[in-house]
Each structure stands twice: as structure tokens, then as C-alpha cells.
Design an enzyme around this catalytic site. Structure first.
Site, PDB file in Angstrom:
ATOM      1  N   CYS A 290       0.871  -1.183   0.000  1.00 31.54           N
ATOM      2  CA  CYS A 290       0.000   0.000   0.000  1.00 31.54           C
ATOM      3  C   CYS A 290       0.901   1.224   0.000  1.00 31.54           C
ATOM      4  CB  CYS A 290      -0.837   0.048   1.273  1.00 31.54           C
ATOM      5  SG  CYS A 290      -1.842  -1.417   1.523  1.00 31.54           S
TER       6      CYS A 290
ATOM      7  N   ARG B 188       1.282   1.906  -6.000  1.00 28.63           N
ATOM      8  CA  ARG B 188       1.471   0.912  -4.941  1.00 28.63           C
ATOM      9  C   ARG B 188       0.164   0.214  -4.561  1.00 28.63           C
ATOM     10  NH1 ARG B 188       6.179   1.289  -2.374  1.00 28.63           N
ATOM     11  NH2 ARG B 188       5.310   0.241  -0.578  1.00 28.63           N
TER      12      ARG B 188
ATOM     13  N   TRP C  40      -3.761  -1.558  -1.236  1.00 24.93           N
ATOM     14  CA  TRP C  40      -3.686  -2.760  -2.053  1.00 24.93           C
ATOM     15  C   TRP C  40      -4.067  -3.874  -1.094  1.00 24.93           C
ATOM     16  CZ3 TRP C  40      -3.376  -4.234  -6.913  1.00 24.93           C
ATOM     17  CH2 TRP C  40      -3.018  -5.549  -7.195  1.00 24.93           C
TER      18      TRP C  40
ATOM     19  N   ASN D 104       1.239   0.142   6.022  1.00 26.53           N
ATOM     20  CA  ASN D 104       1.629  -0.641   4.846  1.00 26.53           C
ATOM     21  C   ASN D 104       2.401  -1.851   5.354  1.00 26.53           C
ATOM     22  OD1 ASN D 104       4.372  -0.323   2.538  1.00 26.53           O
ATOM     23  ND2 ASN D 104       2.613  -1.639   2.389  1.00 26.53           N
ATOM     24  N   GLY D 105       1.947  -3.036   4.987  1.00 27.93           N
ATOM     25  CA  GLY D 105       2.649  -4.249   5.434  1.00 27.93           C
ATOM     26  C   GLY D 105       1.652  -5.343   5.736  1.00 27.93           C
TER      27      GLY D 105
ATOM     28  N   GLU E 198       8.990 -19.351 -20.966  1.00 30.06           N
ATOM     29  CA  GLU E 198       8.794 -18.025 -20.375  1.00 30.06           C
ATOM     30  C   GLU E 198       9.841 -17.030 -20.914  1.00 30.06           C
ATOM     31  OE1 GLU E 198       6.686 -16.394 -18.794  1.00 30.06           O
ATOM     32  OE2 GLU E 198       7.769 -14.819 -17.746  1.00 30.06           O
TER      33      GLU E 198
ATOM     34  N   LYS F  17       8.811 -13.709 -23.101  1.00 29.61           N
ATOM     35  CA  LYS F  17       9.183 -12.344 -22.703  1.00 29.61           C
ATOM     36  C   LYS F  17       9.933 -11.641 -23.837  1.00 29.61           C
ATOM     37  CE  LYS F  17       7.824 -11.595 -18.469  1.00 29.61           C
ATOM     38  NZ  LYS F  17       6.674 -12.511 -18.583  1.00 29.61           N
TER      39      LYS F  17
ATOM     40  N   GLU G 151       7.431 -10.697 -26.511  1.00 24.50           N
ATOM     41  CA  GLU G 151       6.484  -9.669 -26.051  1.00 24.50           C
ATOM     42  C   GLU G 151       7.073  -8.275 -26.052  1.00 24.50           C
ATOM     43  OE1 GLU G 151       3.455 -10.935 -22.657  1.00 24.50           O
ATOM     44  OE2 GLU G 151       5.512 -11.080 -21.980  1.00 24.50           O
TER      45      GLU G 151
ATOM     46  N   HIS H 141      14.398 -33.028 -33.015  1.00 23.71           N
ATOM     47  CA  HIS H 141      13.228 -33.371 -33.835  1.00 23.71           C
ATOM     48  C   HIS H 141      12.697 -32.177 -34.614  1.00 23.71           C
ATOM     49  CE1 HIS H 141      13.152 -37.321 -32.085  1.00 23.71           C
ATOM     50  NE2 HIS H 141      13.217 -36.783 -30.879  1.00 23.71           N
TER      51      HIS H 141
ATOM     52  N   LYS I  26      -2.261  -5.537 -20.077  1.00 22.82           N
ATOM     53  CA  LYS I  26      -1.921  -6.156 -18.789  1.00 22.82           C
ATOM     54  C   LYS I  26      -2.979  -7.180 -18.402  1.00 22.82           C
ATOM     55  CE  LYS I  26       0.377  -6.637 -15.030  1.00 22.82           C
ATOM     56  NZ  LYS I  26       1.506  -7.555 -15.253  1.00 22.82           N
TER      57      LYS I  26
HETATM   58  C1  G6P Z   1      -1.709 -10.936 -20.424  1.00 16.56           C
HETATM   59  C2  G6P Z   1      -0.476 -10.324 -19.781  1.00 16.56           C
HETATM   60  C3  G6P Z   1       0.450 -11.407 -19.251  1.00 16.56           C
HETATM   61  C4  G6P Z   1      -0.296 -12.337 -18.311  1.00 16.56           C
HETATM   62  C5  G6P Z   1      -1.560 -12.897 -18.972  1.00 16.56           C
HETATM   63  C6  G6P Z   1      -2.438 -13.611 -17.951  1.00 16.56           C
HETATM   64  O1  G6P Z   1      -1.343 -11.602 -21.587  1.00 16.56           O
HETATM   65  O2  G6P Z   1       0.191  -9.520 -20.716  1.00 16.56           O
HETATM   66  O3  G6P Z   1       1.539 -10.813 -18.561  1.00 16.56           O
HETATM   67  O4  G6P Z   1       0.548 -13.396 -17.940  1.00 16.56           O
HETATM   68  O5  G6P Z   1      -2.354 -11.826 -19.503  1.00 16.56           O
HETATM   69  O6  G6P Z   1      -2.892 -12.684 -17.011  1.00 16.56           O
HETATM   70  P1  G6P Z   1      -3.368 -13.045 -15.570  1.00 16.56           P
HETATM   71  O7  G6P Z   1      -3.731 -11.727 -14.958  1.00 16.56           O
HETATM   72  O8  G6P Z   1      -4.571 -13.934 -15.717  1.00 16.56           O
HETATM   73  O9  G6P Z   1      -2.260 -13.734 -14.868  1.00 16.56           O
END
Ligand code: G6P
Length: 610
Positions: A2, A27, A74, A98-99, A483, A487, A490, A506, A605
Site C-alpha cells: 500500500c 502501490r 492494495w 503498509n505491510g 517463459e 518475454k 512480447e 526433432h 496487462k
Molecule cells: C496478459 C499479460 C500477461 C499475463 C496474462 C495472464 O497476456 O500480458 O503478462 O501473464 O495476460 O494474465 P493473468 O492476470 O490472468 O495472470
């Protein structure tokens, strides 16, 4: 995670608090509030929603005060709502926090027996009541706060004001961030410097276990328990406001990568009892009896969270010997899955709002399965609709590319696997204690792994012009190859593929020539020798190998043109450590290619459409 702010001085505190909160909104942004003192009375104004909603709710009122606190939340304990929003009050004591308070439940029960009435579901409210209870016994504001905090376990940065001693604000920190700002006849407390950067660049950073007393005359700091005065150095900040919002980092993604030790610490705090070898199942809202009955698990997610799901399968099957299926959410919901009665569906989602994941979750519930959501956002759709929830406490993730949310999901899956293995009798208590001991060291090892940043930057400088990239991994680190490739695609728009190293022969081997960088994940596990052979295969076709290996693994070095070494951990936690250089590599390549790291093209996002 937070944001807190406090002001003591000569100007009207209300706009200072609101402006400060806006700078801290990164935050947390699910509820907000302020408290301010006038004529020995504290007024609290709070609302669910963003700072803008709070601002609108007080618009047109002529509020004035010279001392006040603010908070942007948060949620960790209790859904986002007005009652759970800070500041919290007990008698004349008003507080922002916050914590995470680990022993809040016991403290709350105890206080309730003594007649204290609670109005929120938060862990924070207990600190307020504790301070109030000691001040009722005749202790001064300062001493009541010192005494109360002796009983509190966990992490906190707090700001407190008191109707009985209206000239002062107290601030204390332990393991949560707190900075003090020193202006001309005005003083600030905050979770982060941007909150007051508009007014002063002179700051003091208190240490754990220090208490600050702030009046309009100045700030005095002393040991919380020892009461001994502490002399602190004032630092002048040179950041620009934009840099300051990102804590001095150039991008949120980098900041979030560096937040991982804190995010993992918060995610494991209070969630297991190492001496007893027991996972705190209350935190999963699960019962051991329910776990014992589970004979099949489905892990369902999208994007990076799906990679966590793939790793979860390795953990659960290996530790608990319960069969798992992993599905991409948009596949699960349309493929008519066969879900036996004794199944548990684990949905993994940072946002808790991804449309495909929510639809898959609803489908699973329709099929009669119990759903556990591993989720980062309290009160999100997935969390609300699931039968059980485990919250990853990584704090808000702003960068589109998920980093700290991913490693805290892995941490949650690790704890879940241990709990399941224990319920099933699949692990001995000595083995469980060893797993806990490694988990306790994880934040420190992640911190150590982050020191690899400069070496990763060198690799990025060498390869950022590449057109294609291949990532290879085996076993539990195969999903880390996926992963790393995701990245890179992306955020730097380089075509990349992640492959199980054994499958290279293969197909992808046909792509290898001297323009093809191949990143090989080579931790010293049972398949180490196998991945070394795959590296040889790349070398003999002119490819360039970047090895990511465990410290001291010299054999990896001789087979690679570049090598990155990481701290050793157990098999199940290597994906956490080994994801770090891959996230950093994608980050640096994207920066070198002048890409928009935090908001890559065409991506969002939280994907709330199917
Ligand atoms: C979008 C984001 C990714 C995320 C995915 C799933 O593609 O760009 O970073 O991993 O959604 O999102 P979630 O909130 O369900 O983990």
C-alpha cells in the site's frame, strides 16, 4: 503493498495528502482515505476505489488542517471496501499501515475478549486497538505505541495521530518502506519519495525498529524499544519526478524484477510453520481433510501464469504424487474436459480478471470441481468466485510483462504442493522441513541472483540485433525456456521459441547456424549432463550458446560462448532463480532496441476479452 503519507506543517494538509497519494497510486489503488486533525478532533474520510473517487467525494468541502495522514490500499486482508480502507481508528488513535501483520488473528481475538469492537476485516486495525488499549492504561502516545508494537509480528510502516496529543505524528517501520521528508517548517512521512518530492528533496531513511516523532518544529528519531536518540543523515535526492515514481528505475518492469525478494518474503510470511513442518492451510482457505480427498488436479491459466501452471505440475506430481493436467484457459473451456468428482482445479491469474481464465473457472465449477484461485488481486472476479483463494502478495504489477507476480505464483504452488504432499503422506517430516528451510532462504538467493544484471546486460549488447532466438530447458525448467522466449517476443519483438531440449533434434536443430543464439538452461540437476550434450549439438552446428547454470558448474562454461551463473537452490525452486536472468535479458534487449518496455505494442496487462 500500500502507500502511506503523512504531513505536519504550515500549509493545508488536505491537498498535500491527496497529491501525495496520487504519486503513490502505483502501490495500490483499490481504496483510499485521509485523516486530519482540527480542534483535537480527527476526521476520517475514506472510500472504495481510486484516489480520484476520494477526491471527488470531498470536492467542494472547505476542509483545512495542518496535520494529517493518507493511504492508498492494495488489499491483503479483507476485500476492497470503505470499511476496510485506511485510516483506521480506535478511540482517539488513527493510523495508516503498509505491510502485513502475521499474528493479527490472535491479537484480534485477545482484544475482542477485552471488549474492543472491530469495524473492518483488516490486520491493521489491531495495531490501532493495541495502541489505544495501552494509552487507556495511562501511557503517553509515544510509550503506548512502543508498547503496542512489542506485541506485533510481521512487516509494517505506520503513521499514527492521536486526538489527545494533537501536535504530533508518530511513524515506525519494520521491513516495509518508509521515508521522511524535511521541508522548511513542514515534514512528511511516506512509503516512497515521489509522494513529497514536489515540496522537498531532503530525506531521512529510518531503519527497522526506529520511531520518529514529527511536529512542526522538526523530526526526532529514537530506538523503538531502547528509546535511545538516533542521529540520522539527511540525503538530498536528485531524481526527476518521473524517475522517482519508479523508485529510481527506468521502467516499472525493472523495478518489479528488483521487488522480487520483497514480494516473495511477503508471500511466504505467516503461511507456514517451519518448526512444525506445517503449511498454514487457513491461508489457502483449505482444510487438510479436503486436500486428502483430492485425486486429480487441473491447472488452468493464460500467458505467463500458464507457465507457472506447467511448473506447478512438476512440483505437485513430484512431491505429492497426485496426477495433474495443465490447460491453457481458452482450451480448457471448449475441449469438454473429463473432470472426476475428486478433482481440484487450480486457476492461476495475476489480475483475477482474464476473461478466458474466468470462463474456464466457471466451466470447472459447472462440472462440479472445487476451484482454488492463486491470485494477486484481492476481491477480483476469480478470487470472489473461487471456493478457495491463495493470494500472492506481490503488490500491484504495472509493467505488462509479468515478473514478480510469476515468481510469487511459483512460491504459492511450492507451498501448496508441500501441503498436499503432507495431507497425502507423500513426504516425510524431515523432507518437509528441508523444503521449508530452502524456502526461507529464497528471498536472499533471489537478491543474490539479481546481482547478475551487469553480466546479462553484456549478453544483451552482444545479441540484441538477433532475428531469432531459441531457449532450451529440461524438466521443471522447460517452462522457464517457454517463459524466456515469451518475454523476448512480447517486449523486444524478436522471434523466439522455447523448446524442451530433448526435442531439439526433432525439428529446431534445422534452424541452427552461426546467426542463431541458443540460450540453454543448465542447472545442476539430474538432467545436467543431458543439457550439456544438447549444447554440444548446437556448438557443432555453429550456433552461439548462452548457458545459464548453477554457480561452480565449470562444465557449462566450456560449452558456451557466454555463461551466467546463479545461486544453488533445490530442484523445485530453480525456476524462480533461473527466470531472473531471462526476464532481465528480455528487458535489456527491449531497451537496446528502443521498445516500449512497460507497454509493448498490441498487448494488455489484463485481457478481459475472449
Ligand atoms: C496478459 C499479460 C500477461 C499475463 C496474462 C495472464 O497476456 O500480458 O503478462 O501473464 O495476460 O494474465 P493473468 O492476470 O490472468 O495472470
Amino acid at each position: 503493498m500500500c502507500g502511506i503519507i503523512g504531513y505536519v506543517g504550515k500549509r493545508n494538509a488536505i491537498p498535500v495528502l491527496i497529491n501525495g497519494l496520487k504519486r503513490l497510486e502505483y502501490r495500490g489503488y483499490d481504496s483510499a482515505g485521509i485523516a486530519f486533525l482540527n480542534d483535537n478532533k480527527i476526521t476520517v474520510r475514506r472510500c472504495a476505489g481510486k484516489i480520484r473517487d476520494l477526491e471527488n467525494s470531498i470536492k467542494g468541502e472547505r476542509l483545512r488542517s495542518f496535520i494529517g495522514l493518507g493511504h492508498t490500499r492494495w488489499a491483503t486482508h479483507g476485500r476492497p471496501s470503505e470499511e476496510n480502507a485506511h485510516p483506521h481508528r480506535a478511540g482517539g488513535i488513527v493510523l495508516v499501515h503498509n505491510g502485513i501483520i502475521e499474528n493479527y488473528f490472535e491479537l484480534k481475538e485477545d482484544l475482542k475478549k477485552k471488549g474492543h469492537v472491530f469495524t473492518s476485516e483488516t490486520d491493521t486495525e489491531v495495531i490501532c486497538h493495541l495502541i489505544y488499549s495501552f494509552s487507556q492504561k495511562g501511557l503517553s502516545f509515544e510509550d503506548a505505541t512502543r508498547e503496542a508494537l512489542k506485541h506485533v509480528e510481521g512487516a509494517y510502516a505506520i503513521g499514527v495521530i492521536n486526538e489527545r496529543e494533537p501536535d504530533r505524528m508518530l511513524a515506525v517501520k519494520k521491513d516495509s518502506p518508509l521515508v521522511l521528508g524535511l521541508g522548511e517548517g513542514e515534514f512528511f512521512i511516506a512509503s516512497d519519495i515521489p509522494a513529497f518530492l514536489k515540496y522537498t528533496r531532503d530525506v531521512i531513511i529510518p531503519e527497522n525498529g526506529e520511531l520518529a516523532v514529527i511536529t512542526d518544529k522538526g523530526v526526532s528519531i529514537s530506538g523503538l524499544i531502547s528509546k535511545k536518540p538516533v542521529r540520522k543523515q539527511t540525503t538530498r535526492i536528485t531524481w526527476s519526478p518521473a524517475m522517482a515514481e519508479k523508485g529510481g528505475y527506468r521502467h516499472f518492469m525493472l523495478k518489479e524484477i528488483y521487488e522480487q525478494p520483497r514480494a516473495i518474503s511477503d508471500t511466504i510470511r505467516g503461511r507456514f510453520f517451519p518448526e512444525k513442518g506445517v503449511v498454514n492451510l487457513e491461508e489457502f482457505s483449505l482444510r487438510a481433510g479436503d486436500l486428502k480427498k483430492v485425486n486429480k488436479i487441473f491447472l488452468v491459466a493464460c500467458g505467463t501464469s500458464w507457465h507457472a501452471a506447467l511448473i506447478g505440475k512438476y512440483m505437485i506430481e513430484d512431491m505429492a504424487r497426485v496426477p495433474c493436467e495443465v490447460d491453457i484457459a481458452s482450451e480448457f473451456r471448449y475441449r469438454r474436459p473429463i473432470v472426476p468428482e475428486d478433482s481440484l482445479v487450480i486457476v492461476i491469474t495475476q489480475s483475477g480478471e482474464t476473461a478466458d481464465t474466468i470462463a474456464a473457472q466457471r466451466e470447472a465449477q459447472k462440472l462440479g470441481a472445487r476451484v482454488l484461485s492463486i491470485c494477486n488481486v484481492v476481491g477480483s472476479t476469480s478470487a470472489r468466485e473461487a471456493d478457495s483463494v491463495f493470494y500472492t502478495h506481490s503488490g500491484p504489477e504495472i509493467g505488462v510483462a509479468s515478473t514478480k507476480a510469476f515468481t510469487t505464483q511459483l512460491t504459492g504452488l511450492y507451498l501448496f504442493s508441500i501441503a498436499l504432499a503432507k495431507a497425502k503422506g507423500a513426504l516425510k517430516s524431515g523432507e518437509i522441513k528441508e523444503l521449508f528451510s530452502e524456502l526461507l532462504q529464497l528471498p536472499e538467493k533471489v537478491e543474490k541472483a539479481l546481482r547478475i544484471n551487469n553480466a546479462v546486460l553484456k549478453v544483451a549488447r552482444k545479441f540484441y540485433h538477433a532475428r531469432d532466438f531459441l531457449y532450451l530447458g529440461r524438466g521443471i525448467n522447460y517452462p522457464i525456456a517457454l517463459e524466456g522466449a515469451l518475454k523476448l517476443k512480447e517486449i523486444s519483438y524478436i522471434h523466439a521459441e522455447g523448446y524442451p531440449a530433448g526435442e531439439m533434434k526433432h525439428g529446431p536443430i534445422a534452424l541452427i547456424d552461426n546467426n542463431m543464439p541458443v540460450l540453454a538452461l543448465a542447472p545442476d540437476d539430474k538432467v545436467f549432463e543431458k543439457i550439456l550434450s544438447n549444447m554440444e549439438e548446437v556448438n557443432s552446428r555453429g550456433g552461439k550458446v548462452i548457458a545459464v547454470a548453477t554457480e561452480g558448474a565449470a562444465k557449462a562454461l566450456v560449452r558456451a560462448s557466454h555463461a551466467l551463473f546463479l545461486p544453488k537452490t533445490n530442484y523445485y525452486l530453480t525456476p524462480v532463480i533461473f527466470s531472473i536472468p531471462l526476464h532481465l535479458l528480455a528487458y535489456h534487449m527491449a531497451v537496446l532496441r528502443k521498445c516500449n518496455v512497460d507497454q509493448p505494442r498490441n498487448l494488455a496487462k489484463s485481457v478481459t476479452v475472449e
